[in-house]
Design a protein around this motif. Structure first.
Motif, PDB file in Angstrom:
ATOM      1  N   GLY A  40       0.776  -1.237   0.000  1.00 49.59           N
ATOM      2  CA  GLY A  40       0.000   0.000   0.000  1.00 49.59           C
ATOM      3  C   GLY A  40       0.799   1.275   0.000  1.00 49.59           C
ATOM      4  O   GLY A  40       0.264   2.334   0.354  1.00 49.59           O
ATOM      5  N   ASP A  41       2.071   1.224  -0.389  1.00 48.08           N
ATOM      6  CA  ASP A  41       2.910   2.423  -0.392  1.00 48.08           C
ATOM      7  C   ASP A  41       2.518   3.323  -1.561  1.00 48.08           C
ATOM      8  O   ASP A  41       2.728   2.979  -2.722  1.00 48.08           O
ATOM      9  CB  ASP A  41       4.380   2.025  -0.511  1.00 48.08           C
ATOM     10  CG  ASP A  41       5.338   3.203  -0.346  1.00 48.08           C
ATOM     11  OD1 ASP A  41       4.863   4.359  -0.391  1.00 48.08           O
ATOM     12  OD2 ASP A  41       6.543   2.968  -0.187  1.00 48.08           O
ATOM     13  N   PRO A  42       1.950   4.514  -1.297  1.00 44.01           N
ATOM     14  CA  PRO A  42       1.494   5.380  -2.384  1.00 44.01           C
ATOM     15  C   PRO A  42       2.626   6.045  -3.153  1.00 44.01           C
ATOM     16  O   PRO A  42       2.413   6.572  -4.251  1.00 44.01           O
ATOM     17  CB  PRO A  42       0.631   6.423  -1.665  1.00 44.01           C
ATOM     18  CG  PRO A  42       1.232   6.498  -0.300  1.00 44.01           C
ATOM     19  CD  PRO A  42       1.678   5.103   0.017  1.00 44.01           C
ATOM     20  N   ALA A  43       3.831   6.017  -2.596  1.00 41.61           N
ATOM     21  CA  ALA A  43       4.973   6.635  -3.273  1.00 41.61           C
ATOM     22  C   ALA A  43       5.544   5.733  -4.361  1.00 41.61           C
ATOM     23  O   ALA A  43       6.405   6.159  -5.137  1.00 41.61           O
ATOM     24  CB  ALA A  43       6.060   6.992  -2.266  1.00 41.61           C
ATOM     25  N   GLY A  44       5.073   4.496  -4.411  1.00 42.68           N
ATOM     26  CA  GLY A  44       5.574   3.548  -5.403  1.00 42.68           C
ATOM     27  C   GLY A  44       6.032   2.267  -4.746  1.00 42.68           C
ATOM     28  O   GLY A  44       6.735   2.289  -3.735  1.00 42.68           O
ATOM     29  N   SER A  45       5.624   1.158  -5.310  1.00 39.73           N
ATOM     30  CA  SER A  45       5.867  -0.153  -4.726  1.00 39.73           C
ATOM     31  C   SER A  45       7.333  -0.563  -4.749  1.00 39.73           C
ATOM     32  O   SER A  45       7.995  -0.521  -5.788  1.00 39.73           O
ATOM     33  CB  SER A  45       5.049  -1.198  -5.487  1.00 39.73           C
ATOM     34  OG  SER A  45       5.426  -2.498  -5.117  1.00 39.73           O
ATOM     35  N   GLY A  46       7.820  -0.990  -3.591  1.00 40.74           N
ATOM     36  CA  GLY A  46       9.140  -1.605  -3.543  1.00 40.74           C
ATOM     37  C   GLY A  46       9.099  -3.063  -3.920  1.00 40.74           C
ATOM     38  O   GLY A  46      10.120  -3.658  -4.277  1.00 40.74           O
ATOM     39  N   ASP A  98       3.675   4.081  -9.861  1.00 40.03           N
ATOM     40  CA  ASP A  98       3.689   5.533 -10.000  1.00 40.03           C
ATOM     41  C   ASP A  98       2.773   6.153  -8.954  1.00 40.03           C
ATOM     42  O   ASP A  98       1.614   5.739  -8.813  1.00 40.03           O
ATOM     43  CB  ASP A  98       3.205   5.906 -11.401  1.00 40.03           C
ATOM     44  CG  ASP A  98       3.396   7.367 -11.734  1.00 40.03           C
ATOM     45  OD1 ASP A  98       3.348   8.193 -10.807  1.00 40.03           O
ATOM     46  OD2 ASP A  98       3.585   7.681 -12.920  1.00 40.03           O
ATOM     47  N   PRO A  99       3.246   7.157  -8.199  1.00 40.26           N
ATOM     48  CA  PRO A  99       2.380   7.808  -7.210  1.00 40.26           C
ATOM     49  C   PRO A  99       1.077   8.337  -7.792  1.00 40.26           C
ATOM     50  O   PRO A  99       0.064   8.406  -7.081  1.00 40.26           O
ATOM     51  CB  PRO A  99       3.262   8.950  -6.689  1.00 40.26           C
ATOM     52  CG  PRO A  99       4.660   8.483  -6.898  1.00 40.26           C
ATOM     53  CD  PRO A  99       4.622   7.676  -8.168  1.00 40.26           C
ATOM     54  N   VAL A 100       1.073   8.706  -9.062  1.00 40.36           N
ATOM     55  CA  VAL A 100      -0.159   9.178  -9.694  1.00 40.36           C
ATOM     56  C   VAL A 100      -1.233   8.099  -9.662  1.00 40.36           C
ATOM     57  O   VAL A 100      -2.436   8.385  -9.546  1.00 40.36           O
ATOM     58  CB  VAL A 100       0.119   9.634 -11.145  1.00 40.36           C
ATOM     59  CG1 VAL A 100      -1.171   9.977 -11.868  1.00 40.36           C
ATOM     60  CG2 VAL A 100       1.067  10.829 -11.153  1.00 40.36           C
ATOM     61  N   GLN A 101      -0.805   6.839  -9.747  1.00 39.79           N
ATOM     62  CA  GLN A 101      -1.757   5.730  -9.731  1.00 39.79           C
ATOM     63  C   GLN A 101      -2.402   5.540  -8.367  1.00 39.79           C
ATOM     64  O   GLN A 101      -3.425   4.849  -8.246  1.00 39.79           O
ATOM     65  CB  GLN A 101      -1.049   4.438 -10.142  1.00 39.79           C
ATOM     66  CG  GLN A 101      -0.512   4.430 -11.564  1.00 39.79           C
ATOM     67  CD  GLN A 101       0.311   3.184 -11.842  1.00 39.79           C
ATOM     68  OE1 GLN A 101       1.310   2.911 -11.181  1.00 39.79           O
ATOM     69  NE2 GLN A 101      -0.129   2.400 -12.821  1.00 39.79           N
ATOM     70  N   ALA A 102      -1.824   6.140  -7.334  1.00 37.42           N
ATOM     71  CA  ALA A 102      -2.362   5.979  -5.984  1.00 37.42           C
ATOM     72  C   ALA A 102      -3.577   6.856  -5.737  1.00 37.42           C
ATOM     73  O   ALA A 102      -4.372   6.580  -4.828  1.00 37.42           O
ATOM     74  CB  ALA A 102      -1.277   6.295  -4.956  1.00 37.42           C
ATOM     75  N   ARG A 103      -3.757   7.902  -6.526  1.00 30.83           N
ATOM     76  CA  ARG A 103      -4.840   8.855  -6.294  1.00 30.83           C
ATOM     77  C   ARG A 103      -6.219   8.204  -6.310  1.00 30.83           C
ATOM     78  O   ARG A 103      -7.034   8.454  -5.416  1.00 30.83           O
ATOM     79  CB  ARG A 103      -4.766   9.987  -7.316  1.00 30.83           C
ATOM     80  CG  ARG A 103      -5.780  11.098  -7.084  1.00 30.83           C
ATOM     81  CD  ARG A 103      -5.638  12.162  -8.150  1.00 30.83           C
ATOM     82  NE  ARG A 103      -4.267  12.658  -8.222  1.00 30.83           N
ATOM     83  CZ  ARG A 103      -3.804  13.417  -9.220  1.00 30.83           C
ATOM     84  NH1 ARG A 103      -4.604  13.730 -10.237  1.00 30.83           N
ATOM     85  NH2 ARG A 103      -2.559  13.843  -9.209  1.00 30.83           N
ATOM     86  N   PRO A 104      -6.543   7.345  -7.292  1.00 34.35           N
ATOM     87  CA  PRO A 104      -7.897   6.761  -7.321  1.00 34.35           C
ATOM     88  C   PRO A 104      -8.142   5.689  -6.256  1.00 34.35           C
ATOM     89  O   PRO A 104      -9.260   5.180  -6.152  1.00 34.35           O
ATOM     90  CB  PRO A 104      -7.980   6.129  -8.724  1.00 34.35           C
ATOM     91  CG  PRO A 104      -6.811   6.669  -9.491  1.00 34.35           C
ATOM     92  CD  PRO A 104      -5.768   6.959  -8.478  1.00 34.35           C
ATOM     93  N   LEU A 105      -7.113   5.336  -5.492  1.00 34.07           N
ATOM     94  CA  LEU A 105      -7.261   4.241  -4.538  1.00 34.07           C
ATOM     95  C   LEU A 105      -7.922   4.672  -3.234  1.00 34.07           C
ATOM     96  O   LEU A 105      -8.400   3.819  -2.474  1.00 34.07           O
ATOM     97  CB  LEU A 105      -5.888   3.630  -4.217  1.00 34.07           C
ATOM     98  CG  LEU A 105      -5.073   3.088  -5.394  1.00 34.07           C
ATOM     99  CD1 LEU A 105      -3.753   2.523  -4.881  1.00 34.07           C
ATOM    100  CD2 LEU A 105      -5.851   2.023  -6.162  1.00 34.07           C
TER     101      LEU A 105
END
Length: 255
Positions: A40-46, A98-105
């Protein structure tokens, strides 16, 4: 038990590796229980750039889950996961690159929390890699309402100082819930008492710095006696067992 969140307040103290290590040992430390690791890391998955870099199925991941109609069921949640072993005792819900992909979550996290509660009644505990707290698109409801939150820190001043402020903020937000605990990766000579006092927590869990095992996780090379008996996994086993002590198993609700 149901939901345990790992997060950090500063830098990269090893949240993803810690979460992976705990998930890996969970079935052994918690006999009869399975585990689901939420990326669930919104900055980008490790995980997507490490353990899962070989690729994931198109029908797996948080973005696929978010596209479904709420409320989410436990079966929907599991259906978007990737099994890490043949018996699916360890599963992972892949995150976003990509952090942009976290917005709709954002609207999904509350539904995921509800589905995770249902999974607990089915013998599945949920670990969440929430990344660094304070991100605009973080899974906040998971952080504030999880059964336990562990703030991952390194045993040095540059990590402990900002983490103390995060612990205070979490305590205020989680009133009535279990207080945050510290998960220290490489205490660097500091005692548990010193770290406990510096952070203002009542419980200090610990993992060891084990670069070799962390690298094996990044490669997805999770087999062999050296890996299974590594210092990191031995420490993770003890820590997982202690987490189970801190968060007693939930009682299934019956009608």
């Amino acid at each position: 038990m149901s939901v345990v969140v790992l997060c950090s307040a500063h830098g990269a103290p090893g949240v993803t590796t810690s979460a992976l290590a705990l998930a890996w040992v969970w079935p052994a430390a918690r006999p009869g229980r399975r585990v689901l690791l939420v990326d669930g890391d919104p900055a980008g998955s490790g995980l997507l750039t490490g353990y899962l870099s070989g690729g994931v199925p198109r029908d797996a991941g948080v973005s696929i889950l978010a596209a479904g109609r709420p409320p989410l069921s436990a079966d929907q949640l599991v259906g978007c996961c990737v099994a890490l072993d043949a018996d699916a005792t360890r599963m992972v819900l892949p995150g976003v690159l990509d952090p942009v992909q976290a917005r709709p979550l954002a609207p999904m996290w509350g539904s995921l929390l509800s589905a995770a509660r249902d999974l607990s009644d089915q013998g599945v505990d949920v670990l969440v890699d929430a990344g660094r707290v304070g991100h605009h698109h973080e899974p906040r409801v998971l952080v504030t309402e999880a059964d336990l939150v562990a703030v991952v820190v390194r045993g040095d001043v540059s990590s402990v100082a900002p983490s103390a402020a995060a612990v205070r903020a979490l305590m205020a937000e989680r009133k009535g819930r279990h207080a945050p605990v510290a998960l220290v990766v490489d205490a660097s000579g500091y005692s548990s008492g010193q770290i406990r006092a510096a952070l203002g927590v009542t419980e200090v869990l610990s993992l060891v710095r084990d670069d070799w095992t962390a690298h094996q996780f990044a490669l997805g090379a999770t087999s062999g006696w050296r890996f299974e008996r590594s210092p990191l996994l031995r420490a993770a086993h003890a820590t997982a067992a202690r987490i189970a002590d801190l968060v007693p198993e939930r009682t299934a609700v019956t009608s």
